[in-house]
Design an enzyme around this catalytic site. Sequence first.
Site, PDB file in Angstrom:
ATOM      1  N   THR A 219       0.826  -1.212   0.000  1.00  4.43           N
ATOM      2  CA  THR A 219       0.000   0.000   0.000  1.00  4.43           C
ATOM      3  C   THR A 219       0.861   1.262   0.000  1.00  4.43           C
ATOM      4  OG1 THR A 219      -1.838  -1.041   1.126  1.00  4.43           O
ATOM      5  CG2 THR A 219      -1.559   1.296   1.554  1.00  4.43           C
ATOM      6  N   ARG A 247     -14.280  -7.902  -0.012  1.00  2.32           N
ATOM      7  CA  ARG A 247     -13.422  -7.547   1.132  1.00  2.32           C
ATOM      8  C   ARG A 247     -12.914  -6.108   1.004  1.00  2.32           C
ATOM      9  NH1 ARG A 247      -7.934  -5.662   2.282  1.00  2.32           N
ATOM     10  NH2 ARG A 247      -7.349  -6.468   4.304  1.00  2.32           N
ATOM     11  N   VAL A 248     -13.050  -5.347   2.062  1.00  2.07           N
ATOM     12  CA  VAL A 248     -12.491  -3.997   2.094  1.00  2.07           C
ATOM     13  C   VAL A 248     -11.554  -3.930   3.301  1.00  2.07           C
ATOM     14  CG1 VAL A 248     -13.005  -1.547   2.399  1.00  2.07           C
ATOM     15  CG2 VAL A 248     -14.535  -2.968   1.023  1.00  2.07           C
ATOM     16  N   GLY A 249     -10.376  -3.369   3.110  1.00  2.00           N
ATOM     17  CA  GLY A 249      -9.389  -3.279   4.203  1.00  2.00           C
ATOM     18  C   GLY A 249      -9.502  -1.982   4.979  1.00  2.00           C
ATOM     19  N   ASP A 250      -8.444  -1.652   5.658  1.00  2.00           N
ATOM     20  CA  ASP A 250      -8.439  -0.479   6.527  1.00  2.00           C
ATOM     21  C   ASP A 250      -8.283   0.847   5.792  1.00  2.00           C
ATOM     22  OD1 ASP A 250      -5.795  -1.505   5.906  1.00  2.00           O
ATOM     23  OD2 ASP A 250      -5.009   0.096   7.161  1.00  2.00           O
ATOM     24  N   THR A 270      -0.177   1.066   6.643  1.00  2.00           N
ATOM     25  CA  THR A 270      -0.002  -0.093   5.759  1.00  2.00           C
ATOM     26  C   THR A 270       0.196  -1.322   6.620  1.00  2.00           C
ATOM     27  OG1 THR A 270       1.417  -1.196   4.157  1.00  2.00           O
ATOM     28  CG2 THR A 270       2.477   0.470   5.535  1.00  2.00           C
ATOM     29  N   GLY A 271      -0.481  -2.405   6.254  1.00  2.00           N
ATOM     30  CA  GLY A 271      -0.340  -3.623   7.039  1.00  2.00           C
ATOM     31  C   GLY A 271      -1.555  -4.506   6.871  1.00  2.00           C
ATOM     32  N   GLY A 273      -4.859  -5.287   7.103  1.00  2.00           N
ATOM     33  CA  GLY A 273      -5.963  -4.356   7.302  1.00  2.00           C
ATOM     34  C   GLY A 273      -6.973  -4.733   8.362  1.00  2.00           C
TER      35      GLY A 273
HETATM   36  N1  ASP Z   1      -3.653  -2.364   4.566  1.00  2.00           N
HETATM   37  C1  ASP Z   1      -3.947  -2.910   3.272  1.00  2.00           C
HETATM   38  C2  ASP Z   1      -5.201  -3.721   3.347  1.00  2.00           C
HETATM   39  O1  ASP Z   1      -5.375  -4.466   4.281  1.00  2.00           O
HETATM   40  C3  ASP Z   1      -2.855  -3.763   2.729  1.00  2.00           C
HETATM   41  C4  ASP Z   1      -1.508  -3.109   2.655  1.00  2.00           C
HETATM   42  O2  ASP Z   1      -1.144  -2.314   3.510  1.00  2.00           O
HETATM   43  O3  ASP Z   1      -0.771  -3.400   1.697  1.00  2.00           O
HETATM   44  O4  ASP Z   1      -5.985  -3.651   2.439  1.00  2.00           O
END
Ligand code: ASP
Length: 355
Positions: A219, A247-250, A270-271, A273
């Site tokens: 990200t 699916r939706v992340g953070d 980033t991480g 999510g």
């Molecule tokens: N945080 C992002 C997600 O979970 C993934 C990422 O940081 O690459 O969608």
Amino acid sequence: MNKIFLSFLSILIISWSCSQPADNQSVSEETTTQSEFALAIHGGAGTIKRENMSEEQEAEYRAKLKEALDAGYTVLESGGEALDAVIAAVKVMEDSPLFNAGKGAVFTNEGKNEMDAAIMDGRDRNAGAVAGLTTVKNPITAARAVMENSPHVFMTGAGAEQFAVEQDLELVSPDYFFTDFRFQQLEKIRETEKTQLDHSSLLELELQDPFFKDRKFGTVGAVALDKNGNIAAATSTGGMTNKRYGRVGDVPIIGAGTYADNATCAVSATGHGEFFIRTVVGHEIASQMRYGNKSLKDAANDVVMKQLVEMGGSGGIISIDRMGNIAMPFNSEGMYRGYRKADQEAQVFIYKDQN
Ligand code: ASP
């Protein structure tokens, strides 16, 4: 008489000490000097180790991160807004196949690229977010359009795409987002799943399997402080490889992966999510500053190095406050990251050892 004078004096002392700013001196060992304007960026966290990178790869990442920092810096230096600076930096990374956003977005379980993005303005906490985009070249521009040209904060899927068309944003065919490297990542996970899913849940699988442990969260994000003292945050992602339908992340969840408030800080994450959503990372850092009177560095460290670690959520954040202090903690092996402050050169880092 004496008593009245003494209580008047103590009221004066208390109100003076309350009006002093919180400790802003040592927000990060990387950025202890305060600044008229500044920005920080990330290109994802994960198992990023020196021994797994070729010299050419490393040079490519460093050059692109520097290009993104310089793009944002140019906006800020000429008196532009933090909002424009974070967009400029994020767009450079969205257009590069190196990062999991825009051009380099990862694949879903169904073999598609579905992108999420968000932006937030620290002046008034106005925000815009999009999820599940498949044809918008720079998803961050769609997030900004939602913020500025609609009465809404968050749009998803077909509706968000329709809005992007109406806003005249640059569209591309979904094929534009195909990269061989990302597709191979998906194939590899599918293969692992086929052999292991019978025996373990997806989460167990993720925690045990070496491929998942090696996962890089690519990200991209930026936070900035402009010459007018305003801060902003922007984040853009393809999400996580092999993510399931819907699916939706953070990243587009305001307060989780993206947050900005002039009163406290701007954060881009980033991480993994799911963990960042449950910790409400951005808002939690801001709240610790606001209600606990913590410095940016202490608040960011508590959330990333303690709360997320206890929960099992790997990744990191970049953050900035109105003094131009920057904190960029991460609990993974590495995080593509960098910052640039007024009248200073760009600083780019990849690994844990400040290099
Ligand atoms: N945080 C992002 C997600 O979970 C993934 C990422 O940081 O690459 O969608």
